[in-house]
Design a protein around this motif. Structure first.
Motif, PDB file in Angstrom:
ATOM      1  N   PHE A   1     -27.880  17.555 -32.060  1.00  0.00           N
ATOM      2  CA  PHE A   1     -29.072  18.180 -31.494  1.00  0.00           C
ATOM      3  C   PHE A   1     -29.559  19.331 -32.368  1.00  0.00           C
ATOM      4  CE2 PHE A   1     -30.759  21.526 -28.605  1.00  0.00           C
ATOM      5  CZ  PHE A   1     -31.936  20.884 -28.257  1.00  0.00           C
ATOM      6  N   ARG A   2     -28.618  20.120 -32.883  1.00  0.00           N
ATOM      7  CA  ARG A   2     -29.013  21.221 -33.770  1.00  0.00           C
ATOM      8  C   ARG A   2     -29.624  20.691 -35.065  1.00  0.00           C
ATOM      9  NH1 ARG A   2     -25.395  26.412 -35.281  1.00  0.00           N
ATOM     10  NH2 ARG A   2     -26.485  27.193 -33.459  1.00  0.00           N
ATOM     11  N   MET A   3     -29.072  19.610 -35.574  1.00  0.00           N
ATOM     12  CA  MET A   3     -29.589  19.035 -36.808  1.00  0.00           C
ATOM     13  C   MET A   3     -31.043  18.592 -36.626  1.00  0.00           C
ATOM     14  SD  MET A   3     -27.968  15.879 -38.997  1.00  0.00           S
ATOM     15  CE  MET A   3     -26.337  16.639 -38.866  1.00  0.00           C
ATOM     16  N   SER A  59     -22.978   9.123 -28.365  1.00  0.00           N
ATOM     17  CA  SER A  59     -23.326  10.466 -28.833  1.00  0.00           C
ATOM     18  C   SER A  59     -24.778  10.529 -29.285  1.00  0.00           C
ATOM     19  CB  SER A  59     -22.395  10.879 -29.976  1.00  0.00           C
ATOM     20  OG  SER A  59     -21.059  10.947 -29.552  1.00  0.00           O
ATOM     21  N   VAL A  60     -25.225   9.496 -29.974  1.00  0.00           N
ATOM     22  CA  VAL A  60     -26.629   9.447 -30.400  1.00  0.00           C
ATOM     23  C   VAL A  60     -27.546   9.396 -29.188  1.00  0.00           C
ATOM     24  CG1 VAL A  60     -28.352   8.060 -31.614  1.00  0.00           C
ATOM     25  CG2 VAL A  60     -26.107   8.431 -32.640  1.00  0.00           C
ATOM     26  N   VAL A  90     -31.418  12.305 -25.595  1.00  0.00           N
ATOM     27  CA  VAL A  90     -31.770  12.893 -24.299  1.00  0.00           C
ATOM     28  C   VAL A  90     -32.030  14.390 -24.446  1.00  0.00           C
ATOM     29  CG1 VAL A  90     -30.903  13.423 -21.993  1.00  0.00           C
ATOM     30  CG2 VAL A  90     -30.571  11.145 -22.964  1.00  0.00           C
ATOM     31  N   LEU A  91     -31.143  15.104 -25.171  1.00  0.00           N
ATOM     32  CA  LEU A  91     -31.321  16.543 -25.373  1.00  0.00           C
ATOM     33  C   LEU A  91     -32.608  16.840 -26.126  1.00  0.00           C
ATOM     34  CD1 LEU A  91     -27.654  17.534 -26.312  1.00  0.00           C
ATOM     35  CD2 LEU A  91     -28.840  18.072 -24.185  1.00  0.00           C
ATOM     36  N   HIS A  92     -32.919  16.019 -27.116  1.00  0.00           N
ATOM     37  CA  HIS A  92     -34.142  16.244 -27.896  1.00  0.00           C
ATOM     38  C   HIS A  92     -35.380  15.993 -27.056  1.00  0.00           C
ATOM     39  CE1 HIS A  92     -37.262  15.073 -30.923  1.00  0.00           C
ATOM     40  NE2 HIS A  92     -36.815  16.202 -31.437  1.00  0.00           N
ATOM     41  N   THR A  93     -35.320  14.972 -26.187  1.00  0.00           N
ATOM     42  CA  THR A  93     -36.449  14.681 -25.302  1.00  0.00           C
ATOM     43  C   THR A  93     -36.672  15.807 -24.314  1.00  0.00           C
ATOM     44  OG1 THR A  93     -36.010  12.313 -25.508  1.00  0.00           O
ATOM     45  CG2 THR A  93     -37.402  13.016 -23.676  1.00  0.00           C
TER      46      THR A  93
END
Length: 325
Positions: free
Chosen positions: A212-214, A313-314, A319-322
């Protein structure tokens, strides 16, 4: 949050490994004695070469693992000496002087010698945590490669049973050796299944946060320094390599165990007497059962599991990015 997670989770993971490994130490002593006995027992040059090759594979993995950990230790402990921090975000508890691990202290660390003593203590426990983190993993690779080497020798003997003078006696020795190795695998599984479960959870959390940080960095532009980028990607590669190593070891063990079954089946058992066929059938029946390491006795540790882990994990990263968008 991620800066704290990437430093505290490995320490917690190392403590869990040490506690479980110490708790199971009595079960590991017979395995070590077995390894010593296998090395001092006389063998042919070909069998000795097989054992040396497997041991060299375990040695290469250990060297690479400690090199990766030494690189991480350098970034965490050495760079702060020169006023460089590997953390990407500031901490409200930062006292003005950089430490490897920033937190809330009950004493004033800006004074001397409090700062120096705190810094040295963190350097020491970081080194101990990394040694424990890699050492127990390297011991697992050593055990698996040794067992696989013994299984390879056993397979070679089963494939050439017709070349031995006393066919039936050699077959009985192979059955006894096979049972000994299966008991060893059971002990390894009993020792490491909880450790592997904790590692799966630990890697899943960190891998999702790092991914997510990347993505966040590329979304808003990469303003990280070269030092931070090297450290960031070295940690990601370290997580990925360790997870892949566990699953690869499990896959190698499964493949080697299956070879025993096929080696026994490929003998000309239909030309043997009934007593020998019964012994060979016993070996084939036991070898047909799947032997593998598990994570908490719930999921087999194989490359298929690794692919599922990466895919999950992907999905978490997506989900986190959305949600962030």
């Amino acid at each position: 949050m991620l800066d704290n997670l990437q430093l505290t989770l490995p320490v917690i993971s190392s403590l869990i490994r040490i506690i479980i490994f110490w708790w199971k130490k009595e079960a590991n002593i017979p395995i070590i004695n077995m390894i010593v006995k296998d090395w001092i027992t006389s063998k042919s040059d070909q069998e000795r070469s097989m054992m040396i090759q497997r041991a060299q594979n375990a040695r290469i993995i250990s060297i690479c693992s400690y090199c990766i950990m030494a690189l991480a230790w350098f970034f965490i402990t050495v760079l702060p000496i020169f006023g460089m921090s590997i953390r990407l975000t500031s901490n409200i508890t930062d006292p003005g002087k950089i430490l490897p691990v920033q937190t809330h202290y009950i004493y004033d660390i800006t004074k001397r010698p409090h700062y120096e003593l705190t810094f040295i203590s963190q350097v020491i426990y970081a080194a101990i945590a990394m040694i424990a983190y890699s050492g127990i993993d390297n011991f697992l690779s050593l055990l698996i490669f040794h067992v696989c080497g013994q299984l390879e020798i056993l397979k070679n003997r089963l494939s050439h049973l017709n070349k031995y003078m006393n066919y039936h006696k050699m077959l009985k020795c192979c059955i006894a050796n096979h049972n000994r190795l299966l008991r060893t695998i059971d002990v390894i599984e009993d020792t490491y299944n909880i450790i592997l479960l904790s590692l799966f959870i630990y890697h899943a959390i960190l891998f999702a946060f790092f991914g997510f940080r990347m993505i966040s960095l590329f979304d808003k532009g990469n303003d990280m320094s070269i030092t931070h980028l090297i450290y960031f990607f070295s940690v990601v590669i370290n997580l990925f390599a360790h997870m892949c190593l566990y699953c690869a070891l499990g896959e190698i063990l499964i493949t080697q165990c299956n070879k025993i079954y096929y080696a026994a089946y490929n003998n000309r058992w239909y030309t043997l007497n009934s007593e020998t066929i019964e012994d060979l059938l016993l070996l084939m029946t036991r070898g047909s059962k799947s032997i593998y390491l598990t994570a908490g006795k719930m999921s087999p540790v194989t490359m298929t599991t690794f692919c599922s882990f990466v895919r999950t994990s992907v999905g978490y990263i997506s989900v986190l990015h959305t949600m962030k968008s």
